[in-house]
Write an enzyme that holds these catalytic residues in place. Structure first.
Site, PDB file in Angstrom:
ATOM      1  N   TRP A 157      30.436  33.631  43.248  1.00 12.12           N
ATOM      2  CA  TRP A 157      31.281  33.682  44.460  1.00 12.12           C
ATOM      3  C   TRP A 157      32.119  32.417  44.604  1.00 12.12           C
ATOM      4  O   TRP A 157      33.195  32.445  45.174  1.00 12.12           O
ATOM      5  CB  TRP A 157      30.423  33.910  45.708  1.00 12.12           C
ATOM      6  CG  TRP A 157      29.916  35.321  45.749  1.00 12.12           C
ATOM      7  CD1 TRP A 157      28.634  35.741  45.567  1.00 12.12           C
ATOM      8  CD2 TRP A 157      30.690  36.508  45.937  1.00 12.12           C
ATOM      9  NE1 TRP A 157      28.563  37.112  45.634  1.00 12.12           N
ATOM     10  CE2 TRP A 157      29.814  37.596  45.870  1.00 12.12           C
ATOM     11  CE3 TRP A 157      32.049  36.747  46.159  1.00 12.12           C
ATOM     12  CZ2 TRP A 157      30.245  38.915  46.013  1.00 12.12           C
ATOM     13  CZ3 TRP A 157      32.478  38.059  46.302  1.00 12.12           C
ATOM     14  CH2 TRP A 157      31.581  39.122  46.236  1.00 12.12           C
TER      15      TRP A 157
ATOM     16  N   ASN B 117      32.160  43.163  41.269  1.00  9.23           N
ATOM     17  CA  ASN B 117      31.099  42.155  41.316  1.00  9.23           C
ATOM     18  C   ASN B 117      29.799  42.795  40.846  1.00  9.23           C
ATOM     19  O   ASN B 117      29.795  43.403  39.775  1.00  9.23           O
ATOM     20  CB  ASN B 117      31.038  41.384  42.644  1.00  9.23           C
ATOM     21  CG  ASN B 117      30.947  42.178  43.919  1.00  9.23           C
ATOM     22  OD1 ASN B 117      31.906  42.796  44.329  1.00  9.23           O
ATOM     23  ND2 ASN B 117      29.817  42.144  44.582  1.00  9.23           N
ATOM     24  N   ASP B 118      28.716  42.663  41.544  1.00  8.25           N
ATOM     25  CA  ASP B 118      27.373  42.951  41.018  1.00  8.25           C
ATOM     26  C   ASP B 118      27.217  44.227  40.181  1.00  8.25           C
ATOM     27  O   ASP B 118      27.761  45.272  40.540  1.00  8.25           O
ATOM     28  CB  ASP B 118      26.379  43.154  42.170  1.00  8.25           C
ATOM     29  CG  ASP B 118      26.572  42.195  43.296  1.00  8.25           C
ATOM     30  OD1 ASP B 118      27.265  41.195  43.125  1.00  8.25           O
ATOM     31  OD2 ASP B 118      26.021  42.464  44.372  1.00  8.25           O
TER      32      ASP B 118
ATOM     33  N   PHE C 276      27.427  48.918  49.405  1.00  7.68           N
ATOM     34  CA  PHE C 276      27.000  47.676  48.772  1.00  7.68           C
ATOM     35  C   PHE C 276      25.997  47.970  47.643  1.00  7.68           C
ATOM     36  O   PHE C 276      25.634  49.119  47.382  1.00  7.68           O
ATOM     37  CB  PHE C 276      26.400  46.743  49.828  1.00  7.68           C
ATOM     38  CG  PHE C 276      27.426  45.894  50.550  1.00  7.68           C
ATOM     39  CD1 PHE C 276      28.777  46.239  50.568  1.00  7.68           C
ATOM     40  CD2 PHE C 276      27.045  44.737  51.220  1.00  7.68           C
ATOM     41  CE1 PHE C 276      29.725  45.445  51.231  1.00  7.68           C
ATOM     42  CE2 PHE C 276      27.977  43.936  51.878  1.00  7.68           C
ATOM     43  CZ  PHE C 276      29.316  44.284  51.886  1.00  7.68           C
ATOM     44  N   SER C 277      25.518  46.893  47.056  1.00  9.13           N
ATOM     45  CA  SER C 277      24.725  47.009  45.823  1.00  9.13           C
ATOM     46  C   SER C 277      23.459  47.833  45.979  1.00  9.13           C
ATOM     47  O   SER C 277      22.904  47.948  47.075  1.00  9.13           O
ATOM     48  CB  SER C 277      24.358  45.619  45.321  1.00  9.13           C
ATOM     49  OG  SER C 277      25.508  45.025  44.795  1.00  9.13           O
TER      50      SER C 277
ATOM     51  N   GLN D  50      29.847  47.021  41.750  1.00  9.42           N
ATOM     52  CA  GLN D  50      30.606  46.836  42.985  1.00  9.42           C
ATOM     53  C   GLN D  50      32.073  46.768  42.618  1.00  9.42           C
ATOM     54  O   GLN D  50      32.465  45.983  41.735  1.00  9.42           O
ATOM     55  CB  GLN D  50      30.156  45.541  43.671  1.00  9.42           C
ATOM     56  CG  GLN D  50      28.763  45.603  44.244  1.00  9.42           C
ATOM     57  CD  GLN D  50      28.726  46.424  45.526  1.00  9.42           C
ATOM     58  OE1 GLN D  50      29.052  45.947  46.586  1.00  9.42           O
ATOM     59  NE2 GLN D  50      28.329  47.693  45.423  1.00  9.42           N
TER      60      GLN D  50
ATOM     61  N   ARG E  97      19.824  44.194  52.412  1.00  9.24           N
ATOM     62  CA  ARG E  97      20.647  44.906  51.423  1.00  9.24           C
ATOM     63  C   ARG E  97      20.123  44.787  49.993  1.00  9.24           C
ATOM     64  O   ARG E  97      19.287  43.982  49.669  1.00  9.24           O
ATOM     65  CB  ARG E  97      22.078  44.404  51.475  1.00  9.24           C
ATOM     66  CG  ARG E  97      22.266  42.928  51.174  1.00  9.24           C
ATOM     67  CD  ARG E  97      23.752  42.553  51.213  1.00  9.24           C
ATOM     68  NE  ARG E  97      23.932  41.121  51.090  1.00  9.24           N
ATOM     69  CZ  ARG E  97      23.922  40.270  52.100  1.00  9.24           C
ATOM     70  NH1 ARG E  97      23.739  40.706  53.326  1.00  9.24           N
ATOM     71  NH2 ARG E  97      24.081  38.979  51.877  1.00  9.24           N
TER      72      ARG E  97
HETATM   73  C1  FRU Z   1      26.007  39.939  45.967  1.00  8.86           C
HETATM   74  C2  FRU Z   1      26.500  40.744  47.148  1.00  8.86           C
HETATM   75  C3  FRU Z   1      25.429  41.723  47.588  1.00  8.86           C
HETATM   76  C4  FRU Z   1      26.208  42.802  48.259  1.00  8.86           C
HETATM   77  C5  FRU Z   1      27.450  42.833  47.417  1.00  8.86           C
HETATM   78  C6  FRU Z   1      28.689  43.180  48.176  1.00  8.86           C
HETATM   79  O1  FRU Z   1      26.997  39.468  45.136  1.00  8.86           O
HETATM   80  O2  FRU Z   1      26.882  39.886  48.192  1.00  8.86           O
HETATM   81  O3  FRU Z   1      24.427  41.169  48.388  1.00  8.86           O
HETATM   82  O4  FRU Z   1      25.546  44.007  48.247  1.00  8.86           O
HETATM   83  O5  FRU Z   1      27.599  41.569  46.839  1.00  8.86           O
HETATM   84  O6  FRU Z   1      29.757  43.438  47.318  1.00  8.86           O
END
Ligand code: FRU
Length: 493
Positions: free
Chosen positions: A304, A37-38, A97-98, A54, A166
């Site tokens: 998402w 992801n991110d 996380f990010s 991620q 975060r």
């Molecule tokens: C955004 C998020 C962030 C978090 C990450 C977790 O897409 O929810 O806020 O750090 O993904 O994978």
């Protein structure tokens, strides 16, 4: 020291990635296998640009977050590097996380990320704690700092959430490091906390840079903050957003707040709030400043709401958008594909003043790895055409369409027939500027995506498609009379 968890993830990637390589897009970043992801840590480092993401290598679903890693010189060709972080410390056991990255003055590479630690209470409830952590390395291997977390939950301003704290984005100005991080205020809506430090270990809270008092969603994920063309810009991705007209879609949305600093330079006075991308698949963008001074953005080319859906046999999930150059024009955030993409254009095919009254295909205008610009205008001075449409990635069964109606000024992107066998959101509409029915559309197609740029980047709309590669026809159609110019290149990456 490479932990067992990190080594296992690296070994897993090495073992299986060659089996997946054939499936991957040509010029959009993915993991070699598994989930992403991110974008994270998108920043220059020692003459190149690094991008982390991620990552959960073991499945096509989200899991305990690692940081995957690639680097590039031109944003089009990427070199794969070993996974950089695994959730192997007590304070990040439930996920790295990010976050962001920065080059330190001594040449070391510093990553700043959110460590997630879940604690199960006696009543079965899980409390999640999010803190900010750092890891320092050489561009390949990173050591987590013994002082982690460097920003514990105690440093959250009064009443702020300890569960939603975060996604630090870090940068350096002279001797000072700055950082923005997402949080929720006591009214549960999104805010961005602004911190500074001289060593990245001791952080001082400056202010709440921006808040929304429930106007634009709840938790503001993945904030970014930078100066651009005389303005200050915040990008963030709100969760639980309500739709606002056709500007903001509900759910996990993306917004740009554009304005100027207040006198104390600790708060954004905003004068425009807009969507960053109007398509189906765009979230959590992050930017960097290139060595030649451009502000370049990359985002997760997914959302998402839709990321649970892909072709059943697929062994990777999630891609990054094409990196895009940002600018402010007439107070709005604009974006164009990085100019480096033009180095990969081959086989130019062009048509000018094509008069169209129904459906047309043009010799040589087809393909699935293309960069195509189409300009339309009314073909009849006395009557405006009613709609104009382009179908791409087309065969007898599949297509993705981009339609424009001058009477409403609305562009509609529809991937219902693109081959994804899932009933998810497939259509988006958004208003564009098209004086006198004139509109310019640039489309970049890779194996699984259609990225649309309207009027030289006034708006972008990004959508993932899962259409078989042999569906490569393109057709144009209209109701009324349209004059059209088309310029198409194949992209050879
Ligand atoms: C955004 C998020 C962030 C978090 C990450 C977790 O897409 O929810 O806020 O750090 O993904 O994978």
């Amino acid at each position: 020291m490479i932990s067992k968890k990190l080594q296992r993830a690296r070994d897993f990637e090495n073992k299986y990635s060659s089996y997946v390589a054939e499936e991957l897009p040509k010029f959009h970043v993915t993991a070699p296998i598994g989930w992403i992801n991110d974008p994270n840590g998108f920043a220059p480092y020692q003459g190149e640009y690094h991008l982390f993401y991620q990552n959960y290598p073991y499945d096509t679903k989200w899991g305990p977050m690692h940081w995957g890693h690639v680097k590039t010189r031109d944003f089009v060709k990427w070199e794969r590097l070993p996974i950089a972080l695994a959730p192997d410390a007590d304070y990040d056991k439930d996920g790295c996380f990010s976050g962001g990255a920065v080059e330190m003055p001594d040449g070391r590479h510093l990553l700043m990320y959110t460590g997630v630690r879940n604690v199960r209470r006696k009543n079965g409830k899980i409390d999640s704690f999010q803190t900010q952590c750092i890891a320092i390395g050489d561009g390949v291997n990173y050591e987590k700092h013994p002082g982690n977390p460097v920003i514990p939950t105690e440093q959250i301003p009064e009443g702020g959430s300890t569960t939603d704290f975060r996604d630090p984005k870090i940068w350096r100005e002279g001797d000072t490091y700055y950082m923005v991080v997402g949080n929720r205020t006591p009214d549960t809506s999104g805010t961005i906390l602004y911190f500074k430090s001289t060593d990245c270990i001791h952080w001082e809270f400056i202010s709440k840079l921006a808040s929304c008092h429930n106007q634009y969603g709840k938790m503001w994920e993945c904030p970014d903050f930078f100066a651009l063309d005389g303005k200050q810009v915040i990008l963030t991705s709100p969760q639980e957003m309500n739709a606002i007209g056709l500007e903001f879609h509900p759910g996990n949305a993306n917004i740009a707040l554009i304005g100027v600093f207040n006198d104390r330079k600790d708060h954004l006075l905003r004068d425009n709030v807009q969507a960053i991308d109007y398509g189906l698949d765009f979230y959590a963008p992050q930017t960097l400043e290139t060595y030649d001074g451009r502000r370049v953005m990359v985002a997760w080319m997914q959302n998402w709401e839709t990321c649970g859906s892909h072709l059943p046999q697929q062994r990777f999930m999630g891609q990054m958008t094409l990196p895009r150059e940002l600018s402010i024009r007439n107070g709005r955030l604009c974006q164009q594909p990085v100019r480096e993409l033009e180095h990969y254009r081959v086989n130019k095919t062009g048509y000018q003043n094509v008069m169209m009254t129904s459906e047309t295909s043009l010799q040589g205008i087809n393909g699935r790895f293309i960069d195509m610009t189409v300009t339309v205008r009314p073909g009849n001075e006395d009557s405006m055409y009613r709609w104009f449409k382009i179908n791409v990635a087309r065969d007898g069964e599949h297509f993705t369409s981009i339609r424009f109606k001058p009477a409403t000024g609305i562009v509609r992107v529809d991937r219902t027939q693109s081959g994804l066998p899932c009933d998810i959101v497939n259509v988006r509409e958004f208003p564009v500027h098209a004086a006198n029915g004139q509109l310019k559309l640039r489309l970049i197609l890779d194996r699984y995506s259609v990225e649309l740029f309207v009027n030289d980047g006034e708006q972008a709309a990004t959508s993932v498609i899962y259409t078989p590669l042999d569906a490569k026809s393109i057709s144009f159609s209209c109701d009324g009379t349209v004059l059209m110019d088309v310029e198409k290149y194949d992209l050879e990456v």
